[in-house]
Design an enzyme around this catalytic site. Structure first.
Site, PDB file in Angstrom:
ATOM      1  CG  HIS A 156      -2.038  -1.007   1.112  1.00 60.09           C
ATOM      2  ND1 HIS A 156      -3.347  -0.656   0.867  1.00 60.09           N
ATOM      3  CD2 HIS A 156      -2.022  -2.355   1.176  1.00 60.09           C
ATOM      4  CE1 HIS A 156      -4.085  -1.747   0.828  1.00 60.09           C
ATOM      5  NE2 HIS A 156      -3.307  -2.795   1.011  1.00 60.09           N
ATOM      6  CG  ASP A 385       0.114   9.560   0.636  1.00 57.13           C
ATOM      7  OD1 ASP A 385       0.012   8.389   1.045  1.00 57.13           O
ATOM      8  OD2 ASP A 385      -0.577  10.501   1.060  1.00 57.13           O
TER       9      ASP A 385
HETATM   10  C1  GDG Z   1      -2.013   4.083   3.360  1.00 56.36           C
HETATM   11  C2  GDG Z   1      -1.020   4.738   2.395  1.00 56.36           C
HETATM   12  C3  GDG Z   1      -2.722   4.599   0.584  1.00 56.36           C
HETATM   13  C4  GDG Z   1      -8.258   9.970   8.101  1.00 56.36           C
HETATM   14  N1  GDG Z   1      -8.626  10.664   9.192  1.00 56.36           N
HETATM   15  C5  GDG Z   1      -9.879  10.265   9.487  1.00 56.36           C
HETATM   16  C6  GDG Z   1     -10.292   9.326   8.543  1.00 56.36           C
HETATM   17  N2  GDG Z   1      -9.287   9.156   7.697  1.00 56.36           N
HETATM   18  C7  GDG Z   1      -9.342   8.251   6.542  1.00 56.36           C
HETATM   19  C8  GDG Z   1      -9.398   8.978   5.226  1.00 56.36           C
HETATM   20  C9  GDG Z   1      -8.852   7.907   4.286  1.00 56.36           C
HETATM   21  C10 GDG Z   1      -7.874   7.147   5.173  1.00 56.36           C
HETATM   22  O1  GDG Z   1      -8.188   7.440   6.524  1.00 56.36           O
HETATM   23  C11 GDG Z   1      -6.446   7.589   4.931  1.00 56.36           C
HETATM   24  O2  GDG Z   1      -6.010   7.070   3.721  1.00 56.36           O
HETATM   25  P1  GDG Z   1      -4.820   7.705   2.925  1.00 56.36           P
HETATM   26  O3  GDG Z   1      -4.719   6.995   1.618  1.00 56.36           O
HETATM   27  O4  GDG Z   1      -5.054   9.164   2.769  1.00 56.36           O
HETATM   28  O5  GDG Z   1      -3.510   7.522   3.810  1.00 56.36           O
HETATM   29  P2  GDG Z   1      -2.852   6.363   4.786  1.00 56.36           P
HETATM   30  O6  GDG Z   1      -3.598   6.235   6.054  1.00 56.36           O
HETATM   31  O7  GDG Z   1      -1.431   6.796   4.938  1.00 56.36           O
HETATM   32  O8  GDG Z   1      -2.955   4.998   3.951  1.00 56.36           O
HETATM   33  C12 GDG Z   1      -1.751   5.515   1.328  1.00 56.36           C
HETATM   34  C13 GDG Z   1      -3.598   3.823   1.561  1.00 56.36           C
HETATM   35  O9  GDG Z   1      -2.815   3.160   2.551  1.00 56.36           O
HETATM   36  C14 GDG Z   1      -4.444   2.774   0.826  1.00 56.36           C
HETATM   37  O10 GDG Z   1      -3.669   1.909   0.066  1.00 56.36           O
HETATM   38  O11 GDG Z   1      -3.558   5.396  -0.244  1.00 56.36           O
HETATM   39  O12 GDG Z   1      -0.840   6.092   0.410  1.00 56.36           O
HETATM   40  O13 GDG Z   1      -0.112   5.589   3.097  1.00 56.36           O
HETATM   41  O14 GDG Z   1      -9.845   7.016   3.890  1.00 56.36           O
HETATM   42  O15 GDG Z   1     -10.698   9.385   4.942  1.00 56.36           O
HETATM   43  N3  GDG Z   1     -11.518   8.751   8.522  1.00 56.36           N
HETATM   44  C15 GDG Z   1     -12.386   9.105   9.505  1.00 56.36           C
HETATM   45  N4  GDG Z   1     -12.053  10.001  10.472  1.00 56.36           N
HETATM   46  C16 GDG Z   1     -10.819  10.616  10.499  1.00 56.36           C
HETATM   47  O16 GDG Z   1     -10.549  11.438  11.372  1.00 56.36           O
HETATM   48  N5  GDG Z   1     -13.610   8.560   9.499  1.00 56.36           N
END
Ligand code: GDG
Length: 499
Positions: A156, A385
């Site tokens: 990921h 990212d």
């Molecule tokens: C890893 C990789 C890759 C965040 N704060 C809250 C919340 N979130 C949710 C967001 C989003 C998820 O968490 C974060 O996903 P991201 O992709 O932005 O980043 P990582 O956590 O670093 O994820 C990344 C991912 O895996 C998938 O393969 O895209 O690059 O680093 O869905 O909305 N959700 C809620 N409350 C929050 O305060 N409900």
């Protein structure tokens, strides 16, 4: 069978005070739930609490097998090797990785435990899909024990260039672990390329396009293993397919949230609570040094310093959800971010009106959707990212074809979301120019860009992602033209702001 560090469930207190399991509403569960039900699927992972033993159980129709971790293992395998060695190393050493042999011992031991848990329940010829950087040794452990299994792995997070990867004292063991899979999936073309290069540099194996050829020795060559063939020189080889599968979100779910009258009303209420500024800018991230939060604060602070935006006209909402708080680099980042926010608010805030609304809290999904709807400009300024799902969630939520996405070219999402305002977050002047462009962008241009972004996200959702991965994994022929990639061709570098 899915094997991932965390089970997709949270332990919550139910009616009458009893603890019950609830599946966490992430995209991965949404994408895999139907397949798992249909195919009698099992999910193997850690339930998130140390030193507690749970029996296998069922949640929302999925069979879950918990793997137990001790408090010491959480410290050494999870917080240590996964989040303080691999995470910074794989994100271009933004923060220096720590290398400790004790952490590596724990990583091997825990990977073995996950592999054993999978082996204990794997039917003959089962399809096993292993997820992420915490479990990179598991594919080889499975293959060595059970050559009949069909093994996929998806990373990921990014896979770094060899010059960085080669720092890892255990670089060979990790590559060998991954090569146990039939298909190794990455977010970006560049990640798959970096992996293939690491394989060439460490082993000298031949790679052609997405295919890696591994020479087999005699006993293996006689075994009935998938993806084995004879190469031009008459040697028996096994092929591993290493290619990008850019992950996505449950786009329909976000469209539904956007249509919910209560969420729309909440979005209007958020704007009113912010004092109805002309422009609301939003950042939503785990509080992580990879996300470029400091860079975006610096750019916004300078726009205020320069007097080109006023705090009454433009406000910034930054949700920074608490993350990995026991790892030093995260505690330090929190201090830095909070000092910067207070300085800017001290200089430019007014009574009853802050320039930056900083929220170090996690929010329910409905509130997140309302924030996306309330935001004129979404700031995704990651320094590195894997993908960044927040960018895609913002786009899917904007059923009104409005809103501007500022997106770092160092996020995997930049390969697909070409109509965003692409930025190099290290270039603070460029970032400021992009913010101004977004603040001043005419409605027609906003709509044109958002429509194009939406076409991509809605047609490439997480359901399509998992189906593509699994189809590729079960395909007999690694040379099948159906393995072609579906990622837009792009110029080498985005046209930079101020370049
Ligand atoms: C890893 C990789 C890759 C965040 N704060 C809250 C919340 N979130 C949710 C967001 C989003 C998820 O968490 C974060 O996903 P991201 O992709 O932005 O980043 P990582 O956590 O670093 O994820 C990344 C991912 O895996 C998938 O393969 O895209 O690059 O680093 O869905 O909305 N959700 C809620 N409350 C929050 O305060 N409900």
């Amino acid at each position: 069978m899915i094997v991932s560090n965390r089970l997709p469930v949270d332990h919550v207190s139910g009616e009458g005070g009893d603890a019950v399991w609830r599946t966490s509403p992430g995209g991965l569960v949404a994408a895999l739930e139907p397949v798992m039900r249909e195919r009698d699927g099992v999910w193997i992972g850690w339930p998130g609490m140390p030193d507690v033993e749970f029996e296998p159980f069922e949640a929302d129709g999925i069979e879950l097998v918990p793997v137990q971790l001790s408090a010491d293992e959480v410290e050494d395998y999870y917080e240590g090797f996964s989040n303080d060695t691999l995470w910074p190393l794989y994100h271009d050493v933004i923060s220096p990785p720590s290398y400790h042999r004790q952490w590596w011992e724990a990583y091997q031991r825990v990977n073995r435990r996950f592999a054993d848990a999978a082996l204990a329940v794997a039917a003959p010829n089962a399809i096993v899909w292993v997820h992420d950087y915490q479990l990179q040794l598991v594919p080889k452990m499975l293959r060595d024990a059970r050559p009949d299994l069909i093994i996929g792995f998806f990373n990921h997070i990014p896979f770094p260039p060899y010059g960085i990867y080669s720092q890892l004292p255990w670089r060979r063991q990790i590559v060998d672990g991954l090569l146990g899979a039939d298909v190794v999936g990455f977010q970006r073309v560049a990640d798959a390329g970096n992996f293939a290069r690491a394989v060439r540099r460490l082993h000298g194996y031949e790679t052609r396009g997405n295919l890696i050829s591994i020479p087999l020795d005699e006993p293996q060559a006689s075994a009935d293993m998938r993806h084995t063939t004879t190469n031009r020189r008459g040697h028996r080889i096994r092929t591993v397919l290493a290619r990008p599968f850019p992950i996505s979100i449950d786009a329909q779910a976000y469209q539904k949230l956007a249509a919910d009258p209560a969420i729309r009303a909440r979005a209007a209420e958020i704007r009113a609570e912010l004092g109805n500024p002309r422009v609301v800018m939003l950042g939503v991230d785990r509080l992580d040094y990879t996300k470029g939060i400091r860079h975006r604060l610096k750019a916004f602070g300078e726009l205020l310093d320069d007097g080109v935006v006023s705090p009454e006209e433009v406000c910034l909402v930054q949700v920074a959800s608490p993350s990995r708080e026991r790892v030093d680099a995260y505690a330090q980042l929190r201090d830095e971010v909070e000092i910067t926010v207070s300085r800017i608010n001290g200089d430019y805030g007014q009574i009853g009106h802050a320039a930056i609304h900083y929220l170090h809290q996690g929010y329910p999904r409905n509130e997140m959707a309302a924030l996306y709807l309330a935001a004129d400009v979404m700031l995704v300024t990651a320094l590195r990212d894997g993908m960044n799902l927040v960018a895609k969630e913002y786009v899917a939520t904007r059923t009104d074809h409005d809103g501007v996405l500022i997106l770092s070219e160092f996020a995997g999402a930049a390969d697909e979301l070409r109509q965003a305002l692409l930025v190099n977050p290290h270039d603070i002047d460029g970032l400021k120019a992009a913010m101004l462009h977004a603040i001043q962008m005419p409605q027609r241009e906003r709509a044109r860009r958002m429509r194009a972004l939406r076409r991509r996200v809605l047609s490439h959702d997480v359901q399509r992602w998992s189906a593509t991965f699994l189809d590729t994994l079960v395909r007999e022929d690694h040379n099948d033209p159906a393995n072609q990639l579906d990622i837009p061709k792009r110029p080498l570098a985005a046209p930079g702001y101020g370049e």
